[in-house]
Design an enzyme around this catalytic site. Sequence first.
Site, PDB file in Angstrom:
ATOM      1  N   HIS A 189      30.049  13.010   8.602  1.00 19.33           N
ATOM      2  CA  HIS A 189      31.011  12.066   9.168  1.00 19.33           C
ATOM      3  C   HIS A 189      32.420  12.629   9.002  1.00 19.33           C
ATOM      4  O   HIS A 189      33.215  12.586   9.933  1.00 19.33           O
ATOM      5  CB  HIS A 189      30.875  10.710   8.482  1.00 19.33           C
ATOM      6  CG  HIS A 189      31.688   9.626   9.094  1.00 19.33           C
ATOM      7  ND1 HIS A 189      31.560   9.251  10.417  1.00 19.33           N
ATOM      8  CD2 HIS A 189      32.654   8.824   8.575  1.00 19.33           C
ATOM      9  CE1 HIS A 189      32.405   8.267  10.685  1.00 19.33           C
ATOM     10  NE2 HIS A 189      33.090   7.994   9.578  1.00 19.33           N
TER      11      HIS A 189
ATOM     12  N   CYS B  39      32.584   2.525  13.413  1.00 24.24           N
ATOM     13  CA  CYS B  39      32.337   3.953  13.654  1.00 24.24           C
ATOM     14  C   CYS B  39      30.875   4.350  13.510  1.00 24.24           C
ATOM     15  O   CYS B  39      30.521   5.502  13.751  1.00 24.24           O
ATOM     16  CB  CYS B  39      33.212   4.788  12.726  1.00 24.24           C
ATOM     17  SG  CYS B  39      34.952   4.333  12.829  1.00 24.24           S
TER      18      CYS B  39
ATOM     19  N   HIS C 194      38.455  11.644  15.733  1.00 23.46           N
ATOM     20  CA  HIS C 194      37.507  10.568  15.440  1.00 23.46           C
ATOM     21  C   HIS C 194      37.451   9.594  16.605  1.00 23.46           C
ATOM     22  O   HIS C 194      38.414   8.865  16.862  1.00 23.46           O
ATOM     23  CB  HIS C 194      37.947   9.870  14.159  1.00 23.46           C
ATOM     24  CG  HIS C 194      36.945   8.927  13.582  1.00 23.46           C
ATOM     25  ND1 HIS C 194      35.748   8.637  14.203  1.00 23.46           N
ATOM     26  CD2 HIS C 194      36.956   8.204  12.420  1.00 23.46           C
ATOM     27  CE1 HIS C 194      35.075   7.775  13.458  1.00 23.46           C
ATOM     28  NE2 HIS C 194      35.787   7.500  12.374  1.00 23.46           N
TER      29      HIS C 194
ATOM     30  N   PHE D 148      33.857   1.009   9.271  1.00 21.98           N
ATOM     31  CA  PHE D 148      34.479  -0.138   8.616  1.00 21.98           C
ATOM     32  C   PHE D 148      33.482  -1.298   8.586  1.00 21.98           C
ATOM     33  O   PHE D 148      32.793  -1.558   9.576  1.00 21.98           O
ATOM     34  CB  PHE D 148      35.723  -0.588   9.381  1.00 21.98           C
ATOM     35  CG  PHE D 148      36.929   0.295   9.204  1.00 21.98           C
ATOM     36  CD1 PHE D 148      36.912   1.381   8.346  1.00 21.98           C
ATOM     37  CD2 PHE D 148      38.088   0.031   9.902  1.00 21.98           C
ATOM     38  CE1 PHE D 148      38.039   2.186   8.190  1.00 21.98           C
ATOM     39  CE2 PHE D 148      39.226   0.829   9.752  1.00 21.98           C
ATOM     40  CZ  PHE D 148      39.192   1.907   8.891  1.00 21.98           C
TER      41      PHE D 148
ATOM     42  N   GLU E 206      31.185  11.003   0.802  1.00 24.76           N
ATOM     43  CA  GLU E 206      30.065  11.580   1.551  1.00 24.76           C
ATOM     44  C   GLU E 206      29.524  12.820   0.846  1.00 24.76           C
ATOM     45  O   GLU E 206      28.299  13.009   0.746  1.00 24.76           O
ATOM     46  CB  GLU E 206      30.494  11.933   2.974  1.00 24.76           C
ATOM     47  CG  GLU E 206      29.359  12.447   3.842  1.00 24.76           C
ATOM     48  CD  GLU E 206      29.747  12.661   5.287  1.00 24.76           C
ATOM     49  OE1 GLU E 206      28.837  12.868   6.127  1.00 24.76           O
ATOM     50  OE2 GLU E 206      30.953  12.635   5.604  1.00 24.76           O
TER      51      GLU E 206
ATOM     52  N   LYS F 299      34.634  16.654  13.600  1.00 27.90           N
ATOM     53  CA  LYS F 299      35.849  15.876  13.887  1.00 27.90           C
ATOM     54  C   LYS F 299      37.102  16.733  13.694  1.00 27.90           C
ATOM     55  O   LYS F 299      38.185  16.345  14.151  1.00 27.90           O
ATOM     56  CB  LYS F 299      35.917  14.646  13.005  1.00 27.90           C
ATOM     57  CG  LYS F 299      34.920  13.550  13.365  1.00 27.90           C
ATOM     58  CD  LYS F 299      35.112  12.331  12.488  1.00 27.90           C
ATOM     59  CE  LYS F 299      34.080  11.261  12.795  1.00 27.90           C
ATOM     60  NZ  LYS F 299      32.717  11.649  12.333  1.00 27.90           N
TER      61      LYS F 299
END
Length: 415
Positions: free
Chosen positions: A303, A163, A340, A401, A314, A335
């Site tokens: 994010h 991502c 996403h 990831f 975050e 998002k």
Amino acid sequence: MKRVVITGLGAITPIGNNVKTYWSNLLNGVSGANKITQFDASKFKTQFACEVKNYNPLDYFDRKEARKLDKYAQYGLVASEEAIADAQLDFSQLDTTRIGVIFASGIGGFETFEKEVVEHTKNNFTPRFNPFFIPKIISNSLSGTIAIKNKLHGINYCPVTACASSTQSIIHAFNYIRMGKADIFITGGSEAPITESSIGGFNAMKAMSTNNENYTTASRPFDVSRDGFVVGEGAGALIVESLDSAIKRNAPIYTEIIGGGESSDAYHITGTHPEGYGAYLAMKNAISEGQVNPSHIDYINAHATSTGLGDLSEIKAIKKLFASNLDKLQISGTKSMTGHLLGGTGAIEAIATALTVQTNEIPPTINTTKIDEQIPSTLNLSLGKKTTKTVNYAISNSFGFGSHCACVLLKKYTN
């Protein structure tokens, strides 16, 4: 070092198939979530996603070309063509050895891979594969196709960092240009992951929301009741260019890129560091590279995937880095509207951040009604409606990831 600017934008997203519509719907808080239409999802724990709407490949490609391209590549080509037109690029008048493509996808041709393997098993494992099978599934085929279509001979490749992929694409384009190794890049990312194996896989990880009864509000970053991310599809493309080249072409300029931060959580293959250490380092590195202080930052496009641990880590990173600036800082999680897009998410969020810097309009975080008690209620999370304020400096965050962390720092363009 050369100055680097953004001169063109292109997007195809769950809330708009071009930049104008996407931006309008972002500002108006439109949800892109819908019941999955691409296959029968009734047996899955998650039965909804953020799909691209009203998309027909034959509106953009002839039938023969469409058959050669996985959907993720189609989306990327659509977005890149819009960005090229927006930047008023005429490649016949430019040195194409100085124009490159860095275009990402976290997964590549997921839909093609799934269909071909299923057909293989239906045919009693007889090896009758489509001759375009391999070119359609590999993640780098899109960057190559963009270059081939436009006869561009510069640097060409595809970062794959889940991502964080498309944000790293933008950062790498920025670095090559400022070091003088190229003049222009088509950069960004694309993903088309709404498939049975993708939904099933993410369900098995317990990463996605299963709020099927309230799917339009299921993506709710920072909310106490958030239960996972909502997968989306689409692409974002940006024309990143040296300021010298843009001025010479009399090109439109949206904003200036002044920093790119990259780091690793070095913590877990799928989980973020509990204290957001990698996120903190990436933002800190971007700010340092841009030669500004944390107090200069006006806005962060977070994010903010709407996952329990991800949102908290975050926020902890933001609190640590911007401790003296939290009352001034505006944060939003777009998002909540787009879902996403995995490898495409950084690109569409960088587009939103660039437009925020240009217009001083901040998209909202929608669906969040009760902030997690572990998140300070004093944070400006842009809940419910757009905010208008002067934005001179902004950051767009992406984390993937594999412990990959990336963020890009934008500045309002001045001569």
